[in-house]
Design a protein around this motif. Structure first.
Motif, PDB file in Angstrom:
ATOM      1  N   GLN A 234       1.211  -1.252  -0.228  1.00 31.67           N
ATOM      2  CA  GLN A 234      -0.057   0.277   0.387  1.00 31.67           C
ATOM      3  C   GLN A 234       1.162   1.336  -0.005  1.00 31.67           C
ATOM      4  OE1 GLN A 234      -1.989  -1.404   3.681  1.00 31.67           O
ATOM      5  NE2 GLN A 234      -1.957  -3.022   2.654  1.00 31.67           N
ATOM      6  N   MET A 235       0.503   2.351  -0.331  1.00 30.34           N
ATOM      7  CA  MET A 235       0.959   3.371  -0.761  1.00 30.34           C
ATOM      8  C   MET A 235       1.049   5.049  -0.768  1.00 30.34           C
ATOM      9  SD  MET A 235       2.739   2.961  -4.134  1.00 30.34           S
ATOM     10  CE  MET A 235       4.187   4.476  -4.192  1.00 30.34           C
ATOM     11  N   PHE A 236       1.312   5.324   0.366  1.00 30.65           N
ATOM     12  CA  PHE A 236       0.259   6.817   0.512  1.00 30.65           C
ATOM     13  C   PHE A 236      -0.732   6.750   1.174  1.00 30.65           C
ATOM     14  CE2 PHE A 236       2.313   7.244  -3.391  1.00 30.65           C
ATOM     15  CZ  PHE A 236       3.779   7.520  -2.557  1.00 30.65           C
ATOM     16  N   ALA A 237      -1.562   5.755   2.143  1.00 29.15           N
ATOM     17  CA  ALA A 237      -2.518   6.088   2.997  1.00 29.15           C
ATOM     18  C   ALA A 237      -2.709   7.383   3.640  1.00 29.15           C
ATOM     19  CB  ALA A 237      -2.649   4.928   3.328  1.00 29.15           C
ATOM     20  N   LYS A 238      -3.746   7.388   4.332  1.00 32.89           N
ATOM     21  CA  LYS A 238      -4.415   8.650   4.376  1.00 32.89           C
ATOM     22  C   LYS A 238      -5.907   8.718   5.258  1.00 32.89           C
ATOM     23  CE  LYS A 238      -3.251  11.523   0.934  1.00 32.89           C
ATOM     24  NZ  LYS A 238      -1.982  11.336   0.372  1.00 32.89           N
ATOM     25  N   PHE A 239      -6.095   9.132   6.399  1.00 34.57           N
ATOM     26  CA  PHE A 239      -7.103   9.394   6.467  1.00 34.57           C
ATOM     27  C   PHE A 239      -8.202  10.200   6.166  1.00 34.57           C
ATOM     28  CE2 PHE A 239      -5.494   8.067  11.139  1.00 34.57           C
ATOM     29  CZ  PHE A 239      -6.178   7.144  11.351  1.00 34.57           C
ATOM     30  N   ASN A 240      -9.136  10.892   6.142  1.00 29.31           N
ATOM     31  CA  ASN A 240     -10.061  11.438   6.018  1.00 29.31           C
ATOM     32  C   ASN A 240     -10.742  11.957   7.456  1.00 29.31           C
ATOM     33  OD1 ASN A 240     -11.891   9.710   7.477  1.00 29.31           O
ATOM     34  ND2 ASN A 240     -14.047   9.650   6.604  1.00 29.31           N
ATOM     35  N   PRO A 241     -10.942  13.620   7.272  1.00 30.17           N
ATOM     36  CA  PRO A 241     -11.004  14.479   8.166  1.00 30.17           C
ATOM     37  C   PRO A 241     -11.887  13.487   9.449  1.00 30.17           C
ATOM     38  CG  PRO A 241     -11.582  15.382   6.068  1.00 30.17           C
ATOM     39  CD  PRO A 241     -11.457  14.226   6.362  1.00 30.17           C
ATOM     40  N   SER A 242     -12.599  12.518   9.325  1.00 31.37           N
ATOM     41  CA  SER A 242     -13.327  11.987  10.354  1.00 31.37           C
ATOM     42  C   SER A 242     -13.242  11.231  10.506  1.00 31.37           C
ATOM     43  CB  SER A 242     -14.972  11.796  10.336  1.00 31.37           C
ATOM     44  OG  SER A 242     -14.933  10.976   8.866  1.00 31.37           O
ATOM     45  N   ALA A 243     -12.166  10.002  10.075  1.00 30.02           N
ATOM     46  CA  ALA A 243     -10.857   9.228  10.836  1.00 30.02           C
ATOM     47  C   ALA A 243     -12.130   7.787  10.323  1.00 30.02           C
ATOM     48  CB  ALA A 243     -10.346   9.331  11.599  1.00 30.02           C
ATOM     49  N   THR A 244     -13.032   7.960   9.654  1.00 28.60           N
ATOM     50  CA  THR A 244     -14.130   6.775   9.047  1.00 28.60           C
ATOM     51  C   THR A 244     -13.871   6.211   7.942  1.00 28.60           C
ATOM     52  OG1 THR A 244     -15.484   8.366   8.205  1.00 28.60           O
ATOM     53  CG2 THR A 244     -16.134   7.740  10.359  1.00 28.60           C
ATOM     54  N   LYS A 245     -12.707   6.802   7.532  1.00 35.00           N
ATOM     55  CA  LYS A 245     -12.120   5.952   5.990  1.00 35.00           C
ATOM     56  C   LYS A 245     -10.704   6.004   6.361  1.00 35.00           C
ATOM     57  CE  LYS A 245     -16.302   5.871   3.431  1.00 35.00           C
ATOM     58  NZ  LYS A 245     -17.400   7.122   4.376  1.00 35.00           N
ATOM     59  N   VAL A 246      -9.830   4.708   5.565  1.00 36.31           N
ATOM     60  CA  VAL A 246      -8.567   5.395   4.827  1.00 36.31           C
ATOM     61  C   VAL A 246      -8.464   5.054   3.138  1.00 36.31           C
ATOM     62  CG1 VAL A 246      -6.318   4.370   5.177  1.00 36.31           C
ATOM     63  CG2 VAL A 246      -7.469   4.849   6.994  1.00 36.31           C
ATOM     64  N   ALA A 247      -7.679   5.933   3.015  1.00 38.15           N
ATOM     65  CA  ALA A 247      -7.164   5.950   0.990  1.00 38.15           C
ATOM     66  C   ALA A 247      -5.754   5.492   1.081  1.00 38.15           C
ATOM     67  CB  ALA A 247      -7.717   6.443   0.504  1.00 38.15           C
ATOM     68  N   PHE A 248      -5.812   4.831   0.082  1.00 38.09           N
ATOM     69  CA  PHE A 248      -4.584   4.431  -0.206  1.00 38.09           C
ATOM     70  C   PHE A 248      -4.295   4.051  -2.043  1.00 38.09           C
ATOM     71  CE2 PHE A 248      -6.091   0.275   1.228  1.00 38.09           C
ATOM     72  CZ  PHE A 248      -6.035  -0.343   0.154  1.00 38.09           C
ATOM     73  N   VAL A 249      -3.367   4.286  -2.240  1.00 38.87           N
ATOM     74  CA  VAL A 249      -2.899   3.176  -3.836  1.00 38.87           C
ATOM     75  C   VAL A 249      -1.903   1.930  -3.455  1.00 38.87           C
ATOM     76  CG1 VAL A 249      -1.450   4.034  -5.769  1.00 38.87           C
ATOM     77  CG2 VAL A 249      -2.276   5.187  -4.389  1.00 38.87           C
ATOM     78  N   ARG A 250      -2.697   1.555  -4.705  1.00 37.39           N
ATOM     79  CA  ARG A 250      -1.764   0.080  -4.697  1.00 37.39           C
ATOM     80  C   ARG A 250      -1.624  -0.186  -6.047  1.00 37.39           C
ATOM     81  NH1 ARG A 250      -5.215  -4.069  -1.096  1.00 37.39           N
ATOM     82  NH2 ARG A 250      -6.049  -3.944  -2.652  1.00 37.39           N
ATOM     83  N   LYS A 251      -1.215  -0.654  -6.163  1.00 37.69           N
ATOM     84  CA  LYS A 251      -0.502  -1.763  -7.655  1.00 37.69           C
ATOM     85  C   LYS A 251      -1.550  -0.516  -8.620  1.00 37.69           C
ATOM     86  CE  LYS A 251      -0.957  -6.514  -6.531  1.00 37.69           C
ATOM     87  NZ  LYS A 251      -1.209  -7.557  -6.870  1.00 37.69           N
ATOM     88  N   ARG A 252      -1.235   1.074  -8.747  1.00 40.98           N
ATOM     89  CA  ARG A 252      -1.298   1.900  -9.543  1.00 40.98           C
ATOM     90  C   ARG A 252      -3.091   2.202  -9.314  1.00 40.98           C
ATOM     91  NH1 ARG A 252       2.304   1.796 -14.576  1.00 40.98           N
ATOM     92  NH2 ARG A 252       4.176   2.434 -13.947  1.00 40.98           N
ATOM     93  N   ASN A 253      -3.644   1.910  -8.485  1.00 45.43           N
ATOM     94  CA  ASN A 253      -5.090   2.292  -8.906  1.00 45.43           C
ATOM     95  C   ASN A 253      -5.501   2.423  -6.960  1.00 45.43           C
ATOM     96  OD1 ASN A 253      -6.453   1.570 -10.827  1.00 45.43           O
ATOM     97  ND2 ASN A 253      -5.629  -0.732 -10.300  1.00 45.43           N
TER      98      ASN A 253
END
Length: 788
Positions: free
Chosen positions: A166-185
């Motif tokens: 996983q790359m560049f994971a970040k919380f959303n402002p309310s910390a209910t979600k985390v998004a990240f990059v994996r295999k260019r998606n």
């Protein structure tokens, strides 16, 4: 590379990196016992390049918290592989443990995981932990993420490791979600349900890249992390690239029985770049579907995707604005192919419409830096850096793009913008107002009313030398990393008035060790350039220098656009090696900042535009000739050496103009030998494309002048064959041209080594070889290295 002591995660966001820039390295660790006396064997090539003897200690560093002189940082625990996260009040010296590393047992791998990087949620109740990372070109940007709940002290993996890094994971402002990059998606995980959703599905090797970048964008624009949450958490803005039309470059490992081939996309000057655009994903649309669907993504009309022209080529930065007319917009930098027109665009996330807010133009080129645009906390203004009046300065704008007026002005450079304390109406910048040889912190009054005259500016730092500053989040404190040419760095905490509150780290032991050696010092002076411009220079002479004698001279060059070697700051192992040459081999070492280098304004820096290598090498030839006119210089024994752009400059200085009759000896490490072999973004910034500037490319290529190497010149070329930056192809082609012209020279190749030629005994081997080459041909001493 510059060494930044604070805010240095293993996956830096959009850090500007100068390609070819290999300036003096600051090596950081604790030294051994002091050496004694002029002939003490402790001051050797081995102690300089293969031990910790002369390495400087460094301040722990960390990240500022929101208020006060407080940082958080990672500390190794006594337990193997465990790390703690600590909170540290720099002023009171109070430390508290935020996370006990012995609690970080990850069930999915059944072991403790170390903290390599971390990010707090906005509420401060959760921490996103980055661990088990691997390198991607320059930095460890792929790894695995866990969410640590400070209340329950539980550790939860963000995603299944079996699905990939996983790359560049970040919380959303309310910390209910985390998004990240994996295999260019891009992917998003709902932390409540554990549901993972693919936000893009078209990413794949050799074609589409979502949320991160290709090699050349990382190398030349400093871009790695390519996506951001909107301030309200409703959307994600991200970069999309299509590299399918770019060409691959092979690297070969010949140390195995059958050579192993690695290929990566590398657009050379004049070749096709990746197509690029920026899109916004509406999370509410994604949540209503099973998978991220195309209709959930709105792309901006930037005229950069398959446009087929040179007018709009690059998107070099992006982020979210404060609300403009009630909506957060996406701001973007758009550049033309020649990189001399920069448009600041605002994109509407719902319609995809873009609006040009301002345009910055130059006859030559524009440097894109992280601090070029800063939005103020009031949501109504931003600060923009521009060289439009001949020097880099800060200008205040309203958020809609209406200019308010300059914050700084005059014949000096703002080299870093730190921010604005809006309560005190004060902006803080690092700059060259006092001298281009140093860096100091300045405070500028801020007027929010329209004005044409820059408000007053006052100097904050007082000690002569080089100050690298990090301002706290509340703009009330700063950490100052300070050094001079003769003193290793120290770190101290100050309030913004400049008052020193406490010393954080010294190098007293190293200072005493160096004092006991009585090493030769740098002396700052000036030498004439080819057009008689006065150029900054330093000279290192033997301690027992006798002006009635004649000495060989070695000139050290980098010389690339915007980079200085002649500065009043600690030079680390590179400087120590130069002092070693002066002391052990009785020679003088000189460095000159030619036209084109930094700190002296746009006109000075632009001299080599579309003529890379020509005026710079002419300056070094003229400076060497001026030295040769000195009674104490042995005019028949003047050498030049450099690395990367400096290696290129070594070849140009030895082979062009009067260089063959000026320089007796040269060492060229990892040089460019034809700009047609280097990448698009860096090369075309200064040279345009080969079809538009054929003469510039031909006349700026050392290969063109291979036949001019004199029989009595002594040239050593060095390269690593795994150099993904300046390919060994450059040296191979130079070697071919020299051989075709029946020229004798030396060549050393380091198998499996990259541009920095580091690891194991490589540096010791390299500098022993270079020292022996220089001693053999320049030094009056015997050809062998002095006994150590």
């Amino acid at each position: 590379m510059p060494v930044f002591f604070l805010l240095t995660p293993p996956r830096p966001l959009m850090t500007r990196r100068l390609a070819l820039s290999l300036v003096a390295l600051l090596v950081l660790s604790v030294p051994r016992a002091p050496a004694q006396g002029q002939d003490d064997p402790a001051f050797t090539l081995e102690s300089i390049h293969a031990s910790s003897t002369f390495r400087a200690s460094t301040f722990q560093g960390g990240r500022w918290t929101e208020q006060g002189p407080v940082i958080t940082y990672i500390e190794s625990a006594d337990t193997a592989d465990a790390t703690h996260l600590l909170r540290y009040n720099l002023r009171t010296d109070e430390q508290t443990r935020v996370i006990d590393g012995t609690n970080l047992h990850a069930g999915d791998v059944d072991r403790l995981v170390p903290i390599e990087d971390y990010a707090f949620s906005e509420s401060g109740e959760k921490v996103l932990i980055y661990t088990d990372s691997k390198e991607v070109w320059r930095a460890n940007t792929k790894g695995y993420y866990y969410v640590y709940d400070l209340g329950t002290q539980t550790l939860t993996p963000v995603s299944n490791r079996d699905d990939g890094y996983q790359m560049f994971a970040k919380f959303n402002p309310s910390a209910t979600k985390v998004a990240f990059v994996r295999k260019r998606n891009l992917h998003v995980v709902d932390l409540t349900t554990g549901t993972e959703t693919a936000l893009t599905t078209d990413g794949s090797d050799g074609t589409i890249i979502n949320g991160t970048f290709d090699w050349v964008y990382e190398e030349e624009f400093g871009l790695r992390d390519g996506w951001q949450w909107s301030p309200d958490g409703r959307r994600i803005a991200f970069f999309k690239l299509d590299e399918s039309e770019t060409r691959s470059f092979p690297l070969m490992n010949n140390t195995t029985r059958y050579p192993e081939r690695t290929e990566f996309r590398y657009p050379k000057a004049g070749e096709q770049n990746s197509e690029i655009k920026i899109g916004v994903i509406d999370l509410s649309a994604v949540d209503s579907t099973a998978k991220g669907q195309p209709q959930a993504i709105q792309y901006f009309d930037t005229d950069t995707w398959n446009a087929g022209g040179r007018t709009h080529e690059y998107l070099a930065r992006m982020g979210w604005t404060p609300k403009v007319d009630g909506t957060h917009r996406v701001w973007m930098y758009r550049l033309n192919r020649n990189q001399n027109v920069l448009d600041l665009l605002y994109g509407h996330p719902e319609t995809g419409d873009t609006k040009q807010v301002l345009q910055d133009t130059q006859d030559t080129y524009i440097d894109v830096t992280n601090d070029k645009l800063t939005y103020l906390d009031n949501g109504e203004h931003f600060v923009f850096l521009s060289e439009r009046n001949g020097y880099n300065h800060a200008y205040l704008y309203r958020t809609d793009g209406t200019e308010v007026g300059p914050l700084t002005k005059g014949p000096w450079e703002v080299t870093q913008f730190h921010g604005v304390n809006e309560d005190a109406s004060t902006a803080y910048v690092t700059g060259t107002r006092d001298t281009s040889l140093e860096r100091h912190l300045y405070a500028a009054d801020v007027s929010f009313s329209p004005h044409e005259t820059a408000p007053s500016v006052r100097k904050v730092t007082s000690r002569p030398g080089w100050h690298t500053l990090d301002l706290s989040a509340d703009h009330a404190y700063y950490i100052d990393r300070h050094s001079t040419a003769d003193t290793p760095p120290t770190w101290s905490l100050h309030d913004v008035s400049g008052e020193r509150l406490t010393t954080l780290q010294t190098n007293d032991t190293l200072d005493k060790r160096l004092d006991s050696l009585d090493l030769p010092k740098k002396q700052f002076t000036s030498l004439p350039g080819a057009d008689e411009t006065s150029l900054n220079a330093y000279v290192i002479k033997p301690r027992d220098f006798d002006p009635s004698r004649s000495y060989p001279v070695l000139m050290y060059v980098y010389g690339g656009p915007g980079v200085q070697t002649v500065t009043n700051q600690w030079g680390g192992t590179r400087q120590l090696w130069h002092q070693y040459l002066a002391r052990a081999h009785d020679m003088v070492v000189v460095s000159v900042d030619n036209r084109g280098t930094g700190g002296r304004g746009k006109a000075f820096q632009d001299v080599p535009y579309q003529r890379l290598g020509q005026p710079e090498s002419a300056d070094h030839i003229r400076a060497a000739q001026a030295l040769a006119d000195s009674a104490w210089v042995d005019a028949d024994h003047i050498g030049v050496w450099g690395w990367s752009y400096g290696g290129y400059m070594t070849l140009m200085s030895m082979l062009t103009g009067e260089g063959p009759s000026t320089f007796d000896t040269g060492v060229s490490v990892a040089p460019v030998t034809d700009w047609r072999l280097y990448d698009t973004i860096y090369t075309e910034r200064y040279m345009s494309t080969p079809d538009r500037n054929a003469d510039g490319y031909e006349n700026g290529a050392p290969q063109t002048y291979a036949s001019r190497l004199r029989d009595d010149q002594n040239l050593l070329i060095v390269h690593g064959d795994d150099d993904d930056n300046v390919h060994v192809q450059n040296s191979v082609q130079m070697v071919n041209q020299l051989q075709s012209a029946n020229k004798q020279f030396r060549f050393m190749m380091y198998p499996t080594h990259e541009h920095g030629l580091a690891g194991g005994n490589t540096r010791l081997h390299l500098f022993t070889m270079i020292t022996n080459h220089i001693a053999e041909h320049l030094s009056p001493a015997p050809a062998t290295q002095h006994a150590e």
